[in-house]
Structures are given as structure tokens and as C-alpha cells.
Design an enzyme around this catalytic site. Sequence first.
Site, mmCIF file in Angstrom:
data_model
loop_
_atom_site.group_PDB
_atom_site.id
_atom_site.type_symbol
_atom_site.label_atom_id
_atom_site.label_comp_id
_atom_site.label_asym_id
_atom_site.label_seq_id
_atom_site.Cartn_x
_atom_site.Cartn_y
_atom_site.Cartn_z
ATOM 1 N N ALA A 33 54.407 46.069 50.175
ATOM 2 C CA ALA A 33 53.326 45.085 50.045
ATOM 3 C C ALA A 33 52.372 45.514 48.929
ATOM 4 C CB ALA A 33 52.576 44.963 51.365
ATOM 5 N N CYS B 127 59.769 49.436 52.157
ATOM 6 C CA CYS B 127 59.018 50.628 52.544
ATOM 7 C C CYS B 127 59.932 51.790 52.938
ATOM 8 C CB CYS B 127 58.027 50.356 53.667
ATOM 9 S SG CYS B 127 56.890 51.749 53.810
ATOM 10 N N CYS C 268 53.190 54.055 49.071
ATOM 11 C CA CYS C 268 53.719 54.246 50.418
ATOM 12 C C CYS C 268 52.819 55.221 51.170
ATOM 13 C CB CYS C 268 55.138 54.805 50.312
ATOM 14 S SG CYS C 268 55.940 54.906 51.907
ATOM 15 N N GLN D 183 53.388 43.391 58.035
ATOM 16 C CA GLN D 183 54.437 44.282 58.533
ATOM 17 C C GLN D 183 54.085 45.778 58.448
ATOM 18 O OE1 GLN D 183 58.202 43.128 56.583
ATOM 19 N NE2 GLN D 183 57.380 41.070 56.383
HETATM 20 C C1 FAD Z 1 57.911 48.892 59.454
HETATM 21 C C2 FAD Z 1 57.419 48.532 58.092
HETATM 22 C C3 FAD Z 1 56.477 49.324 57.478
HETATM 23 C C4 FAD Z 1 56.006 49.015 56.214
HETATM 24 N N1 FAD Z 1 55.017 49.784 55.665
HETATM 25 C C5 FAD Z 1 54.477 49.438 54.479
HETATM 26 C C6 FAD Z 1 53.347 50.149 53.958
HETATM 27 O O1 FAD Z 1 52.843 51.084 54.578
HETATM 28 N N2 FAD Z 1 52.838 49.766 52.756
HETATM 29 C C7 FAD Z 1 53.363 48.706 52.070
HETATM 30 O O2 FAD Z 1 52.830 48.389 51.001
HETATM 31 N N3 FAD Z 1 54.430 48.020 52.531
HETATM 32 C C8 FAD Z 1 54.999 48.344 53.721
HETATM 33 N N4 FAD Z 1 56.053 47.609 54.238
HETATM 34 C C9 FAD Z 1 56.777 46.648 53.357
HETATM 35 C C10 FAD Z 1 56.094 45.299 53.221
HETATM 36 O O3 FAD Z 1 55.785 44.758 54.487
HETATM 37 C C11 FAD Z 1 57.006 44.354 52.461
HETATM 38 O O4 FAD Z 1 57.437 44.977 51.280
HETATM 39 C C12 FAD Z 1 56.263 43.069 52.100
HETATM 40 O O5 FAD Z 1 55.904 42.383 53.274
HETATM 41 C C13 FAD Z 1 57.119 42.189 51.197
HETATM 42 O O6 FAD Z 1 56.526 40.953 51.003
HETATM 43 P P1 FAD Z 1 57.410 39.687 50.592
HETATM 44 O O7 FAD Z 1 56.431 38.600 50.415
HETATM 45 O O8 FAD Z 1 58.307 40.036 49.466
HETATM 46 O O9 FAD Z 1 58.357 39.431 51.860
HETATM 47 P P2 FAD Z 1 57.950 39.006 53.339
HETATM 48 O O10 FAD Z 1 56.575 39.461 53.674
HETATM 49 O O11 FAD Z 1 59.068 39.495 54.202
HETATM 50 O O12 FAD Z 1 57.911 37.415 53.287
HETATM 51 C C14 FAD Z 1 59.053 36.640 53.035
HETATM 52 C C15 FAD Z 1 58.761 35.213 53.468
HETATM 53 O O13 FAD Z 1 59.836 34.361 53.069
HETATM 54 C C16 FAD Z 1 60.084 33.442 54.108
HETATM 55 N N5 FAD Z 1 61.478 32.971 53.984
HETATM 56 C C17 FAD Z 1 62.623 33.651 54.201
HETATM 57 N N6 FAD Z 1 63.695 32.866 53.988
HETATM 58 C C18 FAD Z 1 63.217 31.659 53.617
HETATM 59 C C19 FAD Z 1 63.834 30.421 53.236
HETATM 60 N N7 FAD Z 1 65.161 30.263 53.198
HETATM 61 N N8 FAD Z 1 63.034 29.370 52.902
HETATM 62 C C20 FAD Z 1 61.677 29.513 52.902
HETATM 63 N N9 FAD Z 1 61.042 30.650 53.254
HETATM 64 C C21 FAD Z 1 61.805 31.716 53.603
HETATM 65 C C22 FAD Z 1 59.843 34.247 55.380
HETATM 66 O O14 FAD Z 1 59.584 33.383 56.463
HETATM 67 C C23 FAD Z 1 58.622 35.077 54.982
HETATM 68 O O15 FAD Z 1 57.438 34.382 55.267
HETATM 69 C C24 FAD Z 1 56.514 47.879 55.527
HETATM 70 C C25 FAD Z 1 57.468 47.066 56.148
HETATM 71 C C26 FAD Z 1 57.905 47.367 57.420
HETATM 72 C C27 FAD Z 1 58.905 46.465 58.093
#
Ligand code: FAD
Length: 468
Positions: free
Chosen positions: A364, A219, A397, A101
Site C-alpha cells: 500500500a 507485502c 514494509c 489490509q
Molecule cells: C496481511 C497483509 C499485510 C500487509 N501489510 C502491509 C504493510 O504493512 N504495508 C503496506 O504498505 N502494505 C501491506 N500490505 C499490502 C497492501 O495491502 C496491498 O499491497 C494494497 O492493498 C494493494 O492495493 P491495490 O489497490 O493494488 O489492491 P487491493 O487493495 O487488493 O484492491 C483491489 C480492488 O480491485 C477490486 N477488483 C478485483 N477484481 C475486480 C474486477 N474484476 N472488477 C472490478 N474490481 C475488481 C477488488 O474488489 C479491490 O477493491 C499487506 C497486505 C496483507 C494481506
Amino acid sequence: MSARMKRKVGAGKVAVIEPSENHYYQPLWTLVGAGAKAVSTSRRSTASLIPSGVKWIKSQVQEFNPDKNCVRTDDGKEISYEYLIVALGLKLHYEKNHYYQPLWTLVGAGAKTVSTSRRSTASLIPSGVKWIKSQVQEFNPDKNCVRTDDGKEISYEYLIVALGLKLHYEKIKGLPEGFNYPKIGSNYSVETVDKTWKALQDFKEGNAIFTFPNTPVKCAGAPQKIMYLADSYFRKTGKRSKANIMYNTSLPVLFGIKKYADSLWNIVKTRDLNVNLRHNLIEVRPDKQEAVFEKLDNPGETVVFEYEMLHVTPPMGPHEVLKKSTLVDEAGWLDIDKDMLQHKKYPNVFGIGDCTNLPTAKTAAAVAAQSSVLDRTISRVMKNEKPDKRYDGYTSCPLVTSYNTVILAEFDYNGQPLETFPIDQSKERMSMFYMKADVMPHLYWHGLLKGFWGGPAPYRKIMHLGMK
Ligand SMILES: Cc1cc2nc3c(=O)[nH]c(=O)nc-3n(C[C@H](O)[C@H](O)[C@H](O)COP(=O)(O)OP(=O)(O)OC[C@H]3O[C@@H](n4cnc5c(N)ncnc54)[C@H](O)[C@@H]3O)c2cc1C
């Protein structure tokens, strides 16, 4: 068929069950795929297509019961109607995808394509690890099991919850339907990130507005990064003098960490960007190109701005499935120990990432640092030993400030800068842009997702000659 049936028997006797807000003329996608038409030309809102007087039931059919002349929908209702139309089409079995993302900031500005942020999930699951292609519908930590959307109970010895968070576009009046209109985009969803780039390209003259909601977000820099990129794009294309750029944020500050906020205030002043603090987007009127904000410090007071381009950062919150479980704190986030990442009540449950209540910025980069701590914690718990490695809240960030500069913010639980490089990272730097655009995606796909990258702590030590 609903139009035909209405003519035949009268609108009052006809109902359509259809869950989607939008309907597409799919034959046009051949030309969309070849770049000859835009997706938006193939789309109409379902509301505009249901014949007037015909009832539209916005649900999915879960069960047909033709012996009793009724169907059951996903919200559990039994529906019977004199003439009921359910036109199911056929199901496409796409491969499920995972997205990096952070790249969407650059996708929204036309500097990368969505496809570069995508991999098939199948290619990322380590070989030999079982992939259960279902959604968790219920957590039952007292019985050490979860229930999935296909009704199966899956039991576990240890559970790691990594659900991410939920985007709530629907909490803004006029959305998500408003995305069917031009001039609006949002980098936060794979469905709408390309619309940001389109809105940037279509910009002629007027307000370009960027928003930050009144909830925790992932983010926290991303809502303003796209503003700096828009500013650069308008300058590059000779439109800057016709653009009034506004950043309307619910927060009382531009950025939470003073060192980086000071640099960002400098940038907004020198580039003539207008920051309106404590302004929360509550409504979009896409037909009039108007955005309505509540002034959080003057309850009840609102202000309406016309826009030529609007970038929406939606309100966000924990997933419903988590909120209704016994695993969460009062706000609905997974309730884990901030040092060891172990659940406060259930010792065989652990958490990582955006779904947790860790008091640090959701990124992330934070997930990477948490992964090495969690690895250690789980190894110790499995051996009946006390966890001993502590997470310091590290998060990062990369604040993209143009098409070739970044301020690389890195900080900890105390809001203190925790910088990897022995230079002043609050300065805009080209090297940090290439880090963000080219190095970090590699670290994600080949390091973090393969279990080799646990954040920059060891490199920080080396870079600072063991002093940090
Ligand atoms: C526009 C944008 C810019 C960003 N820029 C940065 C950056 O520059 N640097 C940085 O470090 N971070 C950045 N981020 C933030 C980063 O992408 C997220 O913080 C990170 O992806 C979080 O990871 P996660 O595994 O917690 O969640 P996610 O990557 O969102 O994964 C969650 C997973 O859970 C699954 N899921 C959801 N509900 C269920 C369910 N009921 N049952 C089973 N599975 C489920 C989903 O399908 C998904 O695969 C950015 C995000 C965005 C949107």
C-alpha cells in the site's frame, strides 16, 4: 431433501447443484454474535453432507428452463437430471466493504479487530463520482471499453487499472477446505485472518509453522511478521518453551534487502526461530495436522512436518480477467512503463498497485507513492504533454517484530534503502510500531483515499535537510 429423494428414488437419479464448499447452520450465528459459540461450530463441508451416491454439481445456476427440464450453470453447461435439487435460499444485500489490509497482521495476532480495518465502500467513493457496482469481465482497450459481469459495455476516455491480485489457496492441495479445521489460519484473507488468532490462542505444544509461497506476493514481510508476533505471544503466555517455531520459505533469502535482512537474521538467531529456505508448501492434511513442503533445490523431494499451528501465505497471481486481456506482459501483470505508470501500448490506459508489473515490492505504501506520480502523468497526458515525473520504485514494509517493535524497511527500484527518518531504520523501534499500528491507518483512510497522501518523499527531504 436430497436425503429424502435418495431414499425414495435411489441415489443415482438425484443431483444437487450447490456452488459453496461449506454449509452453515445459520441459527447458531445468534450465539456466535454474542461470543457464546465459534463460527467453526456452525460449519460443515458441503462434501460431508451430500448423501453418498448423490451427484454434487459444484456450480451456480444461471438460468432455469423448466419447459425443457434443464438448468444452465455459470460454466455454460446445460444440466438435466431426473430429480434435481436447487435450494437457493434468499439473497442478502450487504453493503460492500473496503479493507485496510496491512492491519490484518495485527488482527491475526489479536492486537486489532477486523472491524477496525473495514469501511463501507460507499463511504469512500468521492461524492459526485459514479460507483458502478459490478465486476469487470473483459477489457477491450482497442474499443476503449470494458464489459461487466451484468453484460454491460462501459466505454471510457481514460482507464486506470487497479485490480489488486488474486489469492490462490486452491493451488495448495487440501485448501481452502482445510480452513474448516482448527489450527490453520491465514492473515491474507478477511475470511481466515481470525483463524490465525484462534490458532495462536489454542496452541499447546509442537510446531508452529509459517510459510511463504513460490510466487510474487503482496507485502513480502507479512508472512514472517506473524511469526515474530507468535513468538512474542508464546513468550507472554508461558508457552514458548513448548513451541518449535519454523519459517518455511520458497525464497533463498529471509528478506530481499540486505540491510534489513541482516537485522532479521539477528532476531531469528536470538529468538531461536528456525528458518528453512527454499521450502514451498504444496499440501495440507488438516485431519492429521501435517504440512507437506517441496524442497525447491532438490526437485521431486518433499518433507512432511506435523503442526500444532500453521499460518499459510497463499500463492498469488494476476486476476484471470487481466491475464486473458491484451493489456499484460508474459506473466499476466498489467504492462506499464515503470517510470510514468502509463500503459506501454495503450496511451489512455494507466495502472497502479498490485496488478501491475512494476519491478518493486507490492505494498500500500508503494500505491501511495505511485498515486502522486500517476496524478502528474495523467494531468500531462490530458493536456497532450509528455509525462515528466518519474516513480523511483519507493515501497515500504513495516516489519513487525513484536507487539511493540517494528523495523521500518523503505527502499526503491534498485533495492537501496530510501528511509524517511534520519535514524537507522534497520533497528527495532517502539516509535515505528505506533507508526504502523496507529499513524499509517489514518494516513490511508484520510490521506491516501482522499487524494492527499502521495508517499513520504517531501517529508524525507525535510527530515534529511534537503539531502535525500
Ligand atoms: C496481511 C497483509 C499485510 C500487509 N501489510 C502491509 C504493510 O504493512 N504495508 C503496506 O504498505 N502494505 C501491506 N500490505 C499490502 C497492501 O495491502 C496491498 O499491497 C494494497 O492493498 C494493494 O492495493 P491495490 O489497490 O493494488 O489492491 P487491493 O487493495 O487488493 O484492491 C483491489 C480492488 O480491485 C477490486 N477488483 C478485483 N477484481 C475486480 C474486477 N474484476 N472488477 C472490478 N474490481 C475488481 C477488488 O474488489 C479491490 O477493491 C499487506 C497486505 C496483507 C494481506
